[in-house]
Design a protein around this motif. Sequence first.
Motif, PDB file in Angstrom:
ATOM      1  N   UNK A   1     -41.422  33.349  24.092  1.00  0.00           N
ATOM      2  CA  UNK A   1     -41.915  32.927  22.786  1.00  0.00           C
ATOM      3  C   UNK A   1     -42.462  31.509  22.883  1.00  0.00           C
ATOM      4  N   UNK A   2     -43.761  31.373  22.787  1.00  0.00           N
ATOM      5  CA  UNK A   2     -44.421  30.085  22.904  1.00  0.00           C
ATOM      6  C   UNK A   2     -44.458  29.396  21.540  1.00  0.00           C
ATOM      7  N   UNK A   3     -43.962  28.178  21.483  1.00  0.00           N
ATOM      8  CA  UNK A   3     -43.982  27.431  20.231  1.00  0.00           C
ATOM      9  C   UNK A   3     -45.206  26.540  20.164  1.00  0.00           C
ATOM     10  N   UNK A   4     -45.778  26.446  18.990  1.00  0.00           N
ATOM     11  CA  UNK A   4     -46.958  25.620  18.789  1.00  0.00           C
ATOM     12  C   UNK A   4     -46.551  24.161  18.627  1.00  0.00           C
ATOM     13  N   UNK A   5     -47.428  23.263  19.091  1.00  0.00           N
ATOM     14  CA  UNK A   5     -47.135  21.830  18.995  1.00  0.00           C
ATOM     15  C   UNK A   5     -47.309  21.305  17.577  1.00  0.00           C
ATOM     16  N   UNK A   6     -48.134  21.990  16.763  1.00  0.00           N
ATOM     17  CA  UNK A   6     -48.372  21.531  15.393  1.00  0.00           C
ATOM     18  C   UNK A   6     -48.576  22.728  14.487  1.00  0.00           C
ATOM     19  N   UNK A   7     -48.438  22.477  13.196  1.00  0.00           N
ATOM     20  CA  UNK A   7     -48.616  23.515  12.188  1.00  0.00           C
ATOM     21  C   UNK A   7     -49.446  22.952  11.039  1.00  0.00           C
ATOM     22  N   UNK A   8     -50.290  23.783  10.450  1.00  0.00           N
ATOM     23  CA  UNK A   8     -51.076  23.396   9.290  1.00  0.00           C
ATOM     24  C   UNK A   8     -50.304  23.786   8.033  1.00  0.00           C
ATOM     25  N   UNK A   9     -49.990  22.803   7.190  1.00  0.00           N
ATOM     26  CA  UNK A   9     -49.210  23.042   5.990  1.00  0.00           C
ATOM     27  C   UNK A   9     -49.916  22.445   4.772  1.00  0.00           C
TER      28      UNK A   9
ATOM     29  N   UNK B   1     -38.217  20.735  17.612  1.00  0.00           N
ATOM     30  CA  UNK B   1     -37.228  21.795  17.788  1.00  0.00           C
ATOM     31  C   UNK B   1     -36.031  21.243  18.564  1.00  0.00           C
ATOM     32  N   UNK B   2     -34.859  21.831  18.372  1.00  0.00           N
ATOM     33  CA  UNK B   2     -33.723  21.457  19.214  1.00  0.00           C
ATOM     34  C   UNK B   2     -33.970  21.930  20.646  1.00  0.00           C
ATOM     35  N   UNK B   3     -33.881  21.015  21.577  1.00  0.00           N
ATOM     36  CA  UNK B   3     -34.050  21.336  23.000  1.00  0.00           C
ATOM     37  C   UNK B   3     -32.754  20.993  23.721  1.00  0.00           C
ATOM     38  N   UNK B   4     -32.090  22.006  24.238  1.00  0.00           N
ATOM     39  CA  UNK B   4     -30.814  21.822  24.931  1.00  0.00           C
ATOM     40  C   UNK B   4     -31.060  21.626  26.423  1.00  0.00           C
ATOM     41  N   UNK B   5     -30.483  20.571  26.973  1.00  0.00           N
ATOM     42  CA  UNK B   5     -30.539  20.315  28.410  1.00  0.00           C
ATOM     43  C   UNK B   5     -29.235  20.805  29.009  1.00  0.00           C
ATOM     44  N   UNK B   6     -29.338  21.883  29.787  1.00  0.00           N
ATOM     45  CA  UNK B   6     -28.163  22.611  30.266  1.00  0.00           C
ATOM     46  C   UNK B   6     -28.102  22.506  31.789  1.00  0.00           C
ATOM     47  N   UNK B   7     -26.994  21.952  32.300  1.00  0.00           N
ATOM     48  CA  UNK B   7     -26.800  21.788  33.744  1.00  0.00           C
ATOM     49  C   UNK B   7     -25.623  22.647  34.194  1.00  0.00           C
TER      50      UNK B   7
ATOM     51  N   UNK C   1     -40.642  17.571  20.685  1.00  0.00           N
ATOM     52  CA  UNK C   1     -41.844  18.394  20.589  1.00  0.00           C
ATOM     53  C   UNK C   1     -41.784  19.481  21.657  1.00  0.00           C
ATOM     54  N   UNK C   2     -42.231  20.689  21.332  1.00  0.00           N
ATOM     55  CA  UNK C   2     -42.047  21.822  22.257  1.00  0.00           C
ATOM     56  C   UNK C   2     -43.152  21.939  23.310  1.00  0.00           C
ATOM     57  N   UNK C   3     -43.553  20.830  23.890  1.00  0.00           N
ATOM     58  CA  UNK C   3     -44.562  20.852  24.943  1.00  0.00           C
ATOM     59  C   UNK C   3     -44.115  20.052  26.142  1.00  0.00           C
ATOM     60  N   UNK C   4     -44.679  20.355  27.311  1.00  0.00           N
ATOM     61  CA  UNK C   4     -44.368  19.638  28.557  1.00  0.00           C
ATOM     62  C   UNK C   4     -42.856  19.613  28.812  1.00  0.00           C
ATOM     63  N   UNK C   5     -42.207  20.747  28.628  1.00  0.00           N
ATOM     64  CA  UNK C   5     -40.747  20.777  28.705  1.00  0.00           C
ATOM     65  C   UNK C   5     -40.220  20.707  30.137  1.00  0.00           C
ATOM     66  N   UNK C   6     -40.985  21.188  31.105  1.00  0.00           N
ATOM     67  CA  UNK C   6     -40.561  21.012  32.502  1.00  0.00           C
ATOM     68  C   UNK C   6     -40.566  19.533  32.867  1.00  0.00           C
TER      69      UNK C   6
END
Length: 270
Positions: free
Chosen positions: A1-9, A30-36, A47-52
Amino acid sequence: MQRRASHILPVHTSGPTDLRDLDRALPDEVPVALVYNGSTLAVMMASPGDLSDFALGFSLTEGIVRSAQELGEIEIIAHDKGIELRMWLAADRAEAVADRRRAIAGPVGCGLCGIDSLDQALRSLPSVGVGTLLRSRDIVAATEALRNAQPLHDETRAVHAAGFYRPGDGILCAREDVGRHNALDKLAGALSLQNHDPSYGALVVTSRLSSEMVQKAAMIGAPVLIAVSAPTALGVRLAEDAGITLVGRARNGRFDIFTHAQRIDTGGPQ
């Protein structure tokens, strides 16, 4: 599921004499969990981009790994309520996770929420190298170039950016995020993956220079940190101790050098 970086509201826009209904682009967070090794270390609103890049950069700036080679494959797992970044560490590096243990949630504006002890908030920092001599025009060019490398900000006017500037080359890499710490972490990861040496250039950010921004710059190994806003007093003290040249309020052709001014050739007395 790809999340968009922006939304038109839709938005009601009020002017001096009228009220209009318009559409505005707003950045997502969005909540981004860093899991080790199966255990959640932190959840950041990001922001849901460049997550790697974010996963690697956070791991580097928090001292969890020392290089990209110490971090295995990064799994990005999207859920209805957020995103998991799953990473696996060798036993010796897993101990570093325990040292940097955070609480489950950290809001956008705070990079230290939930740290277990005061010692971790003011951890020892490595000293940076000599670095590259910059001229006044490089400071001006760096901030101007970063302004031209922010497509999400141009669309939404609501995110931070961090870039890596090298004299003669301009901005080699830039990353954006709703959180200033996240933007710098994403940049750190991108620099590592692209084999850019941070010691030969400057980091440029759009935010204030808080203590953790300076801490992350030291962990990246960047000798110069430039911002359009001002630093905190603690940020200045940490930069002085780590050997970082701290440049703040860099806008409209002017800037303030707070520490280690020998790296900036202003044409005047050093």
